[in-house]
Structure formats: structure tokens, C-alpha cells
Write an enzyme that holds these catalytic residues in place. Sequence first.
Site, short mmCIF file in Angstrom:
data_model
loop_
_atom_site.label_atom_id
_atom_site.label_comp_id
_atom_site.label_asym_id
_atom_site.label_seq_id
_atom_site.Cartn_x
_atom_site.Cartn_y
_atom_site.Cartn_z
N LYS A 1 50.45 27.47 41.86
CA LYS A 1 50.00 27.32 43.50
C LYS A 1 51.18 26.61 44.01
O LYS A 1 51.35 26.63 45.22
CB LYS A 1 48.61 26.92 43.63
CG LYS A 1 47.62 27.68 43.49
CD LYS A 1 46.13 27.49 43.70
CE LYS A 1 45.18 28.40 43.53
NZ LYS A 1 44.87 28.83 42.15
C1 LIG Z 1 44.81 30.26 41.83
C2 LIG Z 1 45.14 30.39 40.28
C3 LIG Z 1 44.85 31.78 39.74
C4 LIG Z 1 44.15 33.10 40.43
O1 LIG Z 1 45.54 33.37 41.44
P1 LIG Z 1 44.98 34.25 42.74
O2 LIG Z 1 46.18 34.33 43.45
O3 LIG Z 1 43.82 33.39 43.44
O4 LIG Z 1 44.40 35.54 42.03
C5 LIG Z 1 45.11 32.01 38.20
N1 LIG Z 1 45.58 30.98 37.51
C6 LIG Z 1 45.66 29.65 37.84
C7 LIG Z 1 45.93 28.39 37.10
C8 LIG Z 1 45.41 29.34 39.36
O5 LIG Z 1 45.52 27.99 39.66
#
Ligand SMILES: *Cc1c(COP(=O)(O)O)cnc(C)c1O
Length: 490
Positions: free
Chosen positions: A108
Site C-alpha cells: 500500500k
Molecule cells: C491491501 C492488501 C492486499 C489486497 O490488495 P487489494 O488492492 O485490496 O486487492 C493484499 N496484500 C496485502 C499485504 C495488502 O495490504
Amino acid sequence: MQYISTRDPNHAVSAPDAVISGIAPDGGLYIPEDPDYAGFDWKALLGKDFRSMAEKIFSFYFGELPDIPGLVRRAYGERFDTEEITPLVKVGDRYILELFHGPTSAFKDVALQALPLLLSESRKLCGSTKETVILVATSGDTGKAALEGFRDVPGTRIIVFFPDGGVSAVQRAQMVTQEGSNVLSAAVRGNFDDTQTGVKKIFVREKAEGIPGADAVLSSANSINIGRLVPQITYYFKAYSDLVKEGALQAGDPADFTVPTGNFGDILAGYLAMRMGLPVGKLVCASNQNDVLTDFIRTGVYDKNRPFYRTSSPSMDILVSSNLERLLYFLRTEDDLTVKELMEQLNTEGKYTVSEGFLQKLQALFGSGCADEEKTADTIKEVFRSHQYLLDPHTAVGWYVSGEYLRKTGNSRPMVVLSTASPYKFPEAVLNALGEPHGTDEFEMMDLLHEKTGVRVPENLATLRGKKERFTDVVNKEDMYEYVRSQLVK
Ligand SMILES: *Cc1c(COP(=O)(O)O)cnc(C)c1O
């Protein structure tokens, strides 16, 4: 570029407006008006570094904003622990795209290091002088990534609420020791739902009566903002370019990507990259035990009426993937209900079905699969044993699903598995998977994991233990609005 609402293509706004409002007035999500990107020269990106690619992509989507090179430099600078930003690593017969080199060791960061700058520049462009206050309710990961992203960004302030006792010790430490002059985190007496409901109520109340006495507007850093989606497009091009560089394929040949998926944002960025011209064979959507998307891609029925499981990959524990709404718009046929109607059905019945034509298009582009807890743990153990590469549980789900996909299809295109978090963010699950006995202290678990595997602990996690706690407030859920107000009116 203009942006339209998925629920009303006649509603169009500029990029800064789309970034500022996050969601369209009719509840729809903003998508680029020109889905075929005729003017985008993707081949010119090959061989460039991450920042140059981001500049080209940001300019394409947010052309109105001034000084995009400066913005990109600030977003993707020293806070990442590698010049590559998102390195591609060969592991066995596949490639892992490491997206966890940012300041909080989760993917993120790639989006949340850029969104605050996009938001702040957009507000400036619109002549806004009020402070933008970001409110976040978090079950752990998003809160920290948002705090780091908004830290010291001019014209913004951020307040993060997390459930008291409802996040891990490491996650709590990350949030309460956060540095920066415009940041605050507070625990809420209640669970995550209470916390999220509390934040939603603050937004509702602000809409109705403002925040009396405060010169501020509230905003969210939510994953449906187009300003969070676009930055993620960059690493698909970067990975592809690295495959070409390494001779794994010729420019123009397709590669496959497997994406550990929750809210469908990460994988949708891959779809947008594809629409911009990137040669992609299949985007493989990987789910954990919460496999609502696997079923949707297999059958065309989206049905959230099913049990919700808490798993070792918590960021993928989701039954309603908000960003899927964007794909519904892009793949809709004349035989389908409108996106607005589909979303209404989801709201009232908890399910909807797409047409046969839609399903065909969907399956031509997307593969899918899921991994339960046992398979996830076995994968972590097996990949470490065979390749001395340590996966976090989210990435392990992706690795397992990509393997099943390769086995079933027998195709030989290069496969890139997106790695969304450092294993050190989930030391307990990883130690359990490796079969290593451990105590209950998460910091000791990190040390133990390092001792057992030799894999480097990311600096931001390694230095957490000694850091001073800055924020120790615990708030009743009924008092969250007053708490926010007391921070803004001083
Ligand atoms: C947010 C997240 C995801 C999922 O990503 P999306 O964009 O919501 O599909 C997968 N792995 C981790 C570690 C995350 O923080």
C-alpha cells in the site's frame, strides 16, 4: 483526462476533482473516460527506471497537475529502501515482484506515498485554503501506510483510529510511535466495526453541519480513490520492462501476473496497464479462504452471502471487493444490467449475476484460484525449503494459486507473482508455517524468524521496538466526533 462515474457516464469531472472527492456523488467510482488510451506510447517506458515510468503514467492520468516530476521524486525517494522501488526477483520457475520496500513494508506504500501529494496539489489547483483532514479507520495495515504517506504533507493532517486491543503489537507500535507534525493515532474502545462505524458517522455529521469552529474539510484515503489506483499501474510496466531486460521475453510478448487480491484495487491497476497497451496474457486473481472472487470469475455469479473467515492473510479477508465495480463498467455488455442496478442488487440481495457475454470477456482476461490456510502455510514452508525465499502469507496465497494455474494451463509465458508484504509484518503466521516454536512477543518472533532464516528485517520494523510512544489516547466510540473536533478547534 476526464473521469466519469461508473454509475452515470454523463457525470464527468477533471482529475483534481476526482482525486479530491474520492467517490462520485451518485456513489459510483471514478474511471478514466477514454478507456482505450490510444495516445499512450507504452513502449517508450521500456528500459526506464521506476520514477521515469511513474512520471509518464501520472502525466497521462493527472495532466492538469503542475510539476509531476517533482511530485514523483518526493513520493518515490529515500523512504523506499531500494533504488529499484519495486524489484523483480527470480524464484524457481517464476518471478516475484517485491512491492514491500516502502516505509511500512506493505504494498500500500506504493500508492499511499503518492496519493497525499496528488491530493494536496489538486486542492491547491482548486484554490482551496482549508486544511484537509484525513480520517482513517484501520484494522492494522492501511492506518500505518496512510500515516507515513500524509506525514508532513503541507495543507493536510491525518487522524487514524484503530480498535483498542484489536491490532497486533507491532501494528500498534507502528501507529503510536508515528513521527511527523500533522499526524495522530488513537485507540477506540470497541472492535474494528465500531471503529469504522464511528468514522463513517463523523463524515455524515460533517456533511450535515460541518465542524463548527474548524477551518478544515474531512477526506478519506480509501482505496477507491483514483489517486490510489493509478500509482499502482507503474509497477506492472516496471516488471514487464525487467522481464525484457533479463531476456525472459521479447518486447511485445505477453507475460502473466498473479495478484493476491482483497479489494480488487491492485489487480485492477493491472487491467488498466493492459488497456494502456501492456502485453498481458492473464491476470490471475488469488484469494484466500474468502473466495467470493474465485467463484465470480468461474461462474459469473457474485454472491457475498457466505461465511466470513479470519485468515493469516487479513488484508484479503473481504466479501465485497469495492474496486470490482470498475471492472463491471469496463466489461459490461448490452445484455447486462447497468452498474447502478448491479450495485443495487448487491445491496439488497447480496448477489448479482453477469451475462454470458460478460463472463466470456472476463475469463479471457482473468484467471482465478484460492488457497485455504493449510495450503498457505505449506506454501511458505515449501518455497523456503526449495528456494530459501521467505513469503508472507498474502504472497503465499498468490504463489500457490499461480502454481495451480501453471499446472492446469501448462502455459509457458513468464509468470510474475506480486508480493504484497514483508514476511516480518506477519512473524507469527510465518513461524507457524515453518514449524518453529515461539513465544507470544511479536518482537521476539521477528528476531527468531531472522535467526532461523537469515532474511534481513526491514529497517522500519527493526527500529520500532525502542521508539517512544507519542499517542496513548483511548476514546469511547460515542466520543469520536468530539475527539476529532477538539483536535481541530484549538
Ligand atoms: C491491501 C492488501 C492486499 C489486497 O490488495 P487489494 O488492492 O485490496 O486487492 C493484499 N496484500 C496485502 C499485504 C495488502 O495490504
